[in-house]
Design an enzyme around this catalytic site. Structure first.
Site, PDB file in Angstrom:
ATOM      1  N   ALA A   5       0.817  -1.218   0.000  1.00  0.00           N
ATOM      2  CA  ALA A   5       0.000   0.000   0.000  1.00  0.00           C
ATOM      3  C   ALA A   5       0.851   1.269   0.000  1.00  0.00           C
ATOM      4  O   ALA A   5       0.448   2.294  -0.553  1.00  0.00           O
ATOM      5  CB  ALA A   5      -0.915  -0.003   1.221  1.00  0.00           C
ATOM      6  N   ALA A  53      -4.609  -3.941   1.097  1.00  0.00           N
ATOM      7  CA  ALA A  53      -5.095  -4.268   2.447  1.00  0.00           C
ATOM      8  C   ALA A  53      -3.966  -4.033   3.435  1.00  0.00           C
ATOM      9  O   ALA A  53      -2.878  -4.605   3.301  1.00  0.00           O
ATOM     10  CB  ALA A  53      -5.550  -5.721   2.511  1.00  0.00           C
ATOM     11  N   VAL A  54      -4.226  -3.158   4.386  1.00  0.00           N
ATOM     12  CA  VAL A  54      -3.255  -2.910   5.454  1.00  0.00           C
ATOM     13  C   VAL A  54      -3.882  -3.425   6.751  1.00  0.00           C
ATOM     14  O   VAL A  54      -4.939  -2.950   7.164  1.00  0.00           O
ATOM     15  CB  VAL A  54      -2.902  -1.412   5.586  1.00  0.00           C
ATOM     16  CG1 VAL A  54      -1.651  -1.257   6.449  1.00  0.00           C
ATOM     17  CG2 VAL A  54      -2.675  -0.773   4.227  1.00  0.00           C
ATOM     18  N   ILE A  55      -3.228  -4.416   7.329  1.00  0.00           N
ATOM     19  CA  ILE A  55      -3.776  -5.056   8.529  1.00  0.00           C
ATOM     20  C   ILE A  55      -2.892  -4.707   9.723  1.00  0.00           C
ATOM     21  O   ILE A  55      -1.664  -4.870   9.673  1.00  0.00           O
ATOM     22  CB  ILE A  55      -3.870  -6.593   8.336  1.00  0.00           C
ATOM     23  CG1 ILE A  55      -4.713  -6.909   7.084  1.00  0.00           C
ATOM     24  CG2 ILE A  55      -4.484  -7.252   9.573  1.00  0.00           C
ATOM     25  CD1 ILE A  55      -4.807  -8.381   6.733  1.00  0.00           C
ATOM     26  N   GLY A  78       1.344  -5.509  15.715  1.00  0.00           N
ATOM     27  CA  GLY A  78       1.598  -5.067  17.078  1.00  0.00           C
ATOM     28  C   GLY A  78       2.491  -3.840  17.179  1.00  0.00           C
ATOM     29  O   GLY A  78       2.890  -3.440  18.278  1.00  0.00           O
ATOM     30  N   THR A  79       2.817  -3.225  16.051  1.00  0.00           N
ATOM     31  CA  THR A  79       3.725  -2.065  16.057  1.00  0.00           C
ATOM     32  C   THR A  79       3.050  -0.892  15.338  1.00  0.00           C
ATOM     33  O   THR A  79       2.013  -1.077  14.692  1.00  0.00           O
ATOM     34  CB  THR A  79       5.027  -2.398  15.288  1.00  0.00           C
ATOM     35  OG1 THR A  79       4.704  -2.500  13.885  1.00  0.00           O
ATOM     36  CG2 THR A  79       5.643  -3.706  15.761  1.00  0.00           C
ATOM     37  N   HIS A 103       3.753   0.356  12.648  1.00  0.00           N
ATOM     38  CA  HIS A 103       3.959   0.265  11.199  1.00  0.00           C
ATOM     39  C   HIS A 103       2.657   0.511  10.428  1.00  0.00           C
ATOM     40  O   HIS A 103       2.630   1.223   9.426  1.00  0.00           O
ATOM     41  CB  HIS A 103       4.519  -1.128  10.864  1.00  0.00           C
ATOM     42  CG  HIS A 103       5.060  -1.240   9.485  1.00  0.00           C
ATOM     43  ND1 HIS A 103       6.201  -0.607   9.069  1.00  0.00           N
ATOM     44  CD2 HIS A 103       4.618  -1.930   8.404  1.00  0.00           C
ATOM     45  CE1 HIS A 103       6.434  -0.892   7.806  1.00  0.00           C
ATOM     46  NE2 HIS A 103       5.479  -1.688   7.372  1.00  0.00           N
ATOM     47  N   PHE A 134     -10.542   4.959  -3.431  1.00  0.00           N
ATOM     48  CA  PHE A 134      -9.784   4.397  -2.308  1.00  0.00           C
ATOM     49  C   PHE A 134     -10.360   3.034  -1.918  1.00  0.00           C
ATOM     50  O   PHE A 134     -11.323   2.938  -1.165  1.00  0.00           O
ATOM     51  CB  PHE A 134      -9.835   5.368  -1.126  1.00  0.00           C
ATOM     52  CG  PHE A 134      -8.978   4.950   0.025  1.00  0.00           C
ATOM     53  CD1 PHE A 134      -7.605   4.850  -0.107  1.00  0.00           C
ATOM     54  CD2 PHE A 134      -9.537   4.650   1.255  1.00  0.00           C
ATOM     55  CE1 PHE A 134      -6.802   4.461   0.961  1.00  0.00           C
ATOM     56  CE2 PHE A 134      -8.747   4.258   2.334  1.00  0.00           C
ATOM     57  CZ  PHE A 134      -7.372   4.163   2.173  1.00  0.00           C
TER      58      PHE A 134
HETATM   59  N1  INI Z   1       1.755  -3.231   2.995  1.00  0.00           N
HETATM   60  C1  INI Z   1       0.433  -3.473   2.828  1.00  0.00           C
HETATM   61  O1  INI Z   1      -0.109  -3.250   1.732  1.00  0.00           O
HETATM   62  N2  INI Z   1      -0.296  -3.997   3.846  1.00  0.00           N
HETATM   63  C2  INI Z   1       0.246  -4.244   5.080  1.00  0.00           C
HETATM   64  O2  INI Z   1      -0.492  -4.737   5.971  1.00  0.00           O
HETATM   65  C3  INI Z   1       1.622  -3.980   5.285  1.00  0.00           C
HETATM   66  N3  INI Z   1       2.240  -4.254   6.553  1.00  0.00           N
HETATM   67  O3  INI Z   1       1.526  -4.578   7.509  1.00  0.00           O
HETATM   68  O4  INI Z   1       3.446  -4.167   6.692  1.00  0.00           O
HETATM   69  C4  INI Z   1       2.363  -3.446   4.191  1.00  0.00           C
HETATM   70  N4  INI Z   1       3.676  -3.178   4.313  1.00  0.00           N
HETATM   71  C5  INI Z   1       4.541  -2.986   3.174  1.00  0.00           C
HETATM   72  C6  INI Z   1       4.557  -1.560   2.677  1.00  0.00           C
HETATM   73  O5  INI Z   1       3.360  -1.239   2.007  1.00  0.00           O
HETATM   74  C7  INI Z   1       5.724  -1.349   1.703  1.00  0.00           C
HETATM   75  O6  INI Z   1       5.573  -2.183   0.599  1.00  0.00           O
HETATM   76  C8  INI Z   1       7.087  -1.605   2.350  1.00  0.00           C
HETATM   77  O7  INI Z   1       7.219  -0.884   3.553  1.00  0.00           O
HETATM   78  C9  INI Z   1       8.226  -1.183   1.387  1.00  0.00           C
HETATM   79  O8  INI Z   1       8.176   0.201   1.084  1.00  0.00           O
END
Ligand code: INI
Length: 153
Positions: free
Chosen positions: A56, A80-82, A85-86, A88, A113
């Site tokens: 994302a 999908a961003v789930i 525990g951090t 992030h 979106f």
């Molecule tokens: N990217 C997502 O699309 N969903 C997530 O849940 C996610 N988590 O949880 O880490 C996620 N991380 C990767 C991020 O989008 C980048 O691709 C990565 O940080 C490299 O820039």
């Protein structure tokens, strides 16, 4: 008084999907829902292009390039961003939603979106084609309607 609203006809509309691969088990259902919605509303597979990105966080940059290309009437961002525990989650989800909004306003191309931001995998499944609908379908309808309303204002 005049009310202007967009219809849901996708005939002739060129749509670019920008899709985050992360959590692809969920995202694949959003993509399926989006494509099915375009076709069932009169759009053509020939007018759909799907661009895959790692996650994302990368969606806004690629959506920007796509919007600037002039090739699409609308862009549909799916991912999908789930929450874990951090913190992030907050960074990734925050940058994604902010960036998508900016791309849409700066380019004049509607960017829908369709990125799920949820706490649990169960909530994700609920919104990817089960009891809470399919976010890919919902945001694709919004993209089609917005394209059609923009033609009239
Ligand atoms: N990217 C997502 O699309 N969903 C997530 O849940 C996610 N988590 O949880 O880490 C996620 N991380 C990767 C991020 O989008 C980048 O691709 C990565 O940080 C490299 O820039």
């Amino acid at each position: 008084m005049k009310i202007i609203e967009g219809n849901l006809t996708a005939k002739g509309i060129k749509v670019g999907l920008v899709v985050g691969r992360f959590n692809n088990f969920i995202v694949d259902s959003l993509v399926k829902g989006s494509i099915d919605t375009i076709v069932r509303h009169g759009g053509s597979l020939d007018n759909i292009e799907q661009v895959m990105v790692p996650g994302a966080f990368e969606i806004p940059l690629v959506a920007q390039k796509m919007a600037e290309s002039g090739k699409y009437d609308a862009i549909v961002a799916l991912g999908a961003v789930i929450r874990g525990g951090t913190p992030h989650f907050d960074y990734v989800a925050g940058e994604c939603v902010k960036g998508i909004g900016q791309v849409s306003l700066q380019s004049g191309v509607p960017v829908a979106f369709g990125v799920l931001t949820i706490d649990t995998i169960e909530q994700a499944i609920e919104r990817a084609g089960t009891k809470a609908g399919n976010k890919g379908v919902e945001c694709t309808l919004a993209a089609i309607e917005t394209v059609n309303v923009l033609k009239q204002v």
